[in-house]
Design an enzyme around this catalytic site. Structure first.
Site, short mmCIF file in Angstrom:
data_model
loop_
_atom_site.label_atom_id
_atom_site.label_comp_id
_atom_site.label_asym_id
_atom_site.label_seq_id
_atom_site.Cartn_x
_atom_site.Cartn_y
_atom_site.Cartn_z
N GLY A 267 -5.49 1.00 6.89
CA GLY A 267 -4.96 -0.26 6.59
C GLY A 267 -6.14 -1.09 6.99
O GLY A 267 -6.44 -2.07 6.43
N CYS A 268 -6.55 -0.91 8.23
CA CYS A 268 -7.56 -2.04 8.99
C CYS A 268 -8.66 -1.93 8.03
O CYS A 268 -9.32 -3.18 7.82
CB CYS A 268 -7.99 -1.46 10.54
SG CYS A 268 -6.52 -1.56 11.50
N LYS B 10 0.63 -1.02 -0.08
CA LYS B 10 0.00 -0.07 0.13
C LYS B 10 0.80 1.48 -0.04
O LYS B 10 1.93 1.36 0.83
CB LYS B 10 -0.84 0.08 1.20
CG LYS B 10 -1.78 -1.32 1.24
CD LYS B 10 -2.45 -1.45 2.56
CE LYS B 10 -1.63 -1.60 3.79
NZ LYS B 10 -1.95 -1.77 5.25
N GLY C 211 -6.64 4.59 10.80
CA GLY C 211 -7.29 2.97 10.45
C GLY C 211 -7.26 2.50 9.16
O GLY C 211 -8.48 2.19 8.90
N THR D 10 -6.87 9.61 8.40
CA THR D 10 -6.36 8.50 8.02
C THR D 10 -6.36 7.41 9.04
O THR D 10 -5.79 6.60 8.81
CB THR D 10 -5.38 8.58 7.12
OG1 THR D 10 -4.25 9.28 8.09
CG2 THR D 10 -5.47 9.66 5.83
N1 LIG Z 1 -4.32 10.45 1.94
C1 LIG Z 1 -5.11 9.25 1.46
N2 LIG Z 1 -5.69 9.58 0.17
C2 LIG Z 1 -6.17 8.59 -0.61
N3 LIG Z 1 -5.97 7.17 -0.24
C3 LIG Z 1 -4.95 7.16 1.09
C4 LIG Z 1 -4.53 8.05 1.58
N4 LIG Z 1 -3.61 7.57 2.68
C5 LIG Z 1 -3.82 6.20 2.43
N5 LIG Z 1 -4.55 5.84 1.32
C6 LIG Z 1 -5.01 4.69 1.23
O1 LIG Z 1 -5.50 3.73 1.97
C7 LIG Z 1 -5.16 2.52 2.11
C8 LIG Z 1 -4.13 2.01 3.28
O2 LIG Z 1 -2.91 2.53 3.25
P1 LIG Z 1 -1.87 2.84 4.19
O3 LIG Z 1 -2.29 4.28 4.84
O4 LIG Z 1 -0.47 2.85 3.49
O5 LIG Z 1 -1.80 1.88 5.28
P2 LIG Z 1 -1.67 1.71 6.67
O6 LIG Z 1 -2.95 2.44 7.41
O7 LIG Z 1 -1.64 0.18 7.18
O8 LIG Z 1 -0.33 2.30 7.23
C9 LIG Z 1 -4.22 2.33 0.81
O9 LIG Z 1 -4.94 1.87 -0.22
C10 LIG Z 1 -3.67 3.56 0.41
O10 LIG Z 1 -3.43 3.85 -0.91
C1 LIG Z 2 -6.09 -1.78 17.52
C2 LIG Z 2 -5.39 -1.15 16.43
N1 LIG Z 2 -4.98 -2.04 15.44
C3 LIG Z 2 -4.42 -1.46 14.31
C4 LIG Z 2 -4.08 -0.20 14.29
C5 LIG Z 2 -3.26 0.24 13.31
O1 LIG Z 2 -4.24 0.71 12.19
P1 LIG Z 2 -4.12 1.22 10.79
O2 LIG Z 2 -5.05 0.81 9.81
O3 LIG Z 2 -2.55 0.67 10.38
O4 LIG Z 2 -3.95 2.72 11.12
P2 LIG Z 2 -3.15 3.73 11.66
O5 LIG Z 2 -2.99 3.35 13.07
O6 LIG Z 2 -1.81 3.66 11.28
O7 LIG Z 2 -3.72 5.14 11.45
C6 LIG Z 2 -4.40 0.48 15.47
N2 LIG Z 2 -3.87 1.84 15.45
N3 LIG Z 2 -5.11 -0.08 16.59
#
Ligand SMILES: Nc1ncnc2c1ncn2[C@@H]1O[C@H](COP(=O)(O)OP(=O)(O)O)[C@@H](O)[C@H]1O
Ligand SMILES: Cc1ncc(COP(=O)(O)OP(=O)(O)O)c(N)n1
Length: 274
Positions: free
Chosen positions: A210-211, A172, A208, A206
């Site tokens: 990834g979840c 991602k 959560g 943003t």
């Molecule tokens: N600012 C943003 N605008 C549009 N899509 C986003 C943005 N930030 C993350 N995404 C999308 O959200 C999903 C989760 O990505 P990411 O943020 O890299 O994961 P994680 O939460 O695990 O760090 C992916 O599809 C990513 O491209």
């Molecule tokens: C309980 C719990 N699980 C997972 C996460 C991480 O979530 P994610 O979707 O990677 O988003 P961010 O925390 O990076 O915004 C969490 N925070 N808590």
């Protein structure tokens, strides 16, 4: 009504973890069940505490579900320790269930959600069981030991991960903050590679992402969508959830799990060969 399961940590703030997963499942018309691996005291400003659940009790939760429900797909999120990973992998290895592994390591505020000593267990015990693995860029770097700066680096890391297992790896691109797009890179075991590109939304909300993305993927797989279609619809789900954010809390706010139902007709995911 199909049943799916999330094995993850609780986020008291409701934007990530079990809470995000169950909201996503509900919106996508699958019946969500859960195995809770840890409690977190957390809000949009960060994580102030983590309380892991005993591995034996985690297994007890999972067995309770398996003996009663016909589970169609499973996802894993925050697993926290090597013991917890081992307890889950021990059960999953005897089941032929579509499995989405979101290798959660660090929350947006910087709190660790996976102990350093657990990384090897994740790599050797869980990754080989995954149908789809969904690391963000820092997680792909940790799992491969390879530094990622360019798109070529992403391709190299994906090939390393595909050797460990899985039908598909999605790296991602949310953490590629210099980019004007939010591009995710999808690699299949049979050699196909895609890029899914959407505009990057300028927002703090943003928490959560990834979840929510991996939960949507699990829900679509649970509903029987082919893997390719499930991936594209999950990208649509998270894109709309980020675009129509809810503006809650004082930090990194949650995404909007209601948005897909309201706006799905207005969003087309752009997919090219990578
Ligand atoms: N600012 C943003 N605008 C549009 N899509 C986003 C943005 N930030 C993350 N995404 C999308 O959200 C999903 C989760 O990505 P990411 O943020 O890299 O994961 P994680 O939460 O695990 O760090 C992916 O599809 C990513 O491209
Ligand atoms: C309980 C719990 N699980 C997972 C996460 C991480 O979530 P994610 O979707 O990677 O988003 P961010 O925390 O990076 O915004 C969490 N925070 N808590």
């Amino acid at each position: 009504m199909h049943v799916v399961t999330t094995i993850a940590g609780s986020d008291s703030g409701g934007g990530a973890g079990i809470q995000a997963d169950l909201k996503t499942f509900q919106e996508l018309h699958v019946f969500g069940t859960s195995v809770i691996t840890a409690l977190t005291a957390q809000n949009t400003l960060g994580v102030s505490g983590v309380l892991p659940i005993e591995a034996a009790f985690i297994q007890q939760q999972f067995f309770a579900l398996l003996e009663d429900f016909d589970i169609r797909a499973v996802k894993t999120g925050m697993l926290f320790s090597a013991d917890i990973i081992h307890s889950i992998a021990q059960i999953l290895q005897h089941k032929q269930l579509p499995l989405v592994v979101d290798p959660v390591m660090i929350a947006k505020g910087g709190a660790s959600l996976l102990q350093q000593q657990a990384i090897e267990a994740m790599r050797s015990e869980l990754l080989p069981l995954a149908t789809i693995l969904t690391p963000n860029i820092p997680e792909a770097e940790t799992l491969t030991g390879q530094h990622i700066e360019t798109v070529d680096d992403i391709h190299r890391a994906a090939q390393t991960l595909l050797q460990v297992g899985g039908q598909c790896i999605i790296i991602k691109g949310g953490h590629f903050e210099c980019s004007t797009t939010a591009t995710d890179y999808v690699f299949f075991q049979d050699g196909r590679a895609w890029m899914m590109t959407m505009p990057r939304i300028e927002t703090l909300n943003t928490h959560g992402t990834g979840c929510t993305f991996s939960a949507a993927l699990t829900a679509f797989l649970g509903n029987g969508l082919p893997i390719e279609q499930a991936i594209i619809e999950a990208k649509k789900f998270i894109h709309l959830a980020i675009t129509h954010d809810l503006k809650l809390g004082h930090g990194h706010g949650p995404t909007n799990h209601f948005a897909y139902q309201q706006y799905q007709g207005s969003c087309e995911v752009i997919v090219h060969e990578a």
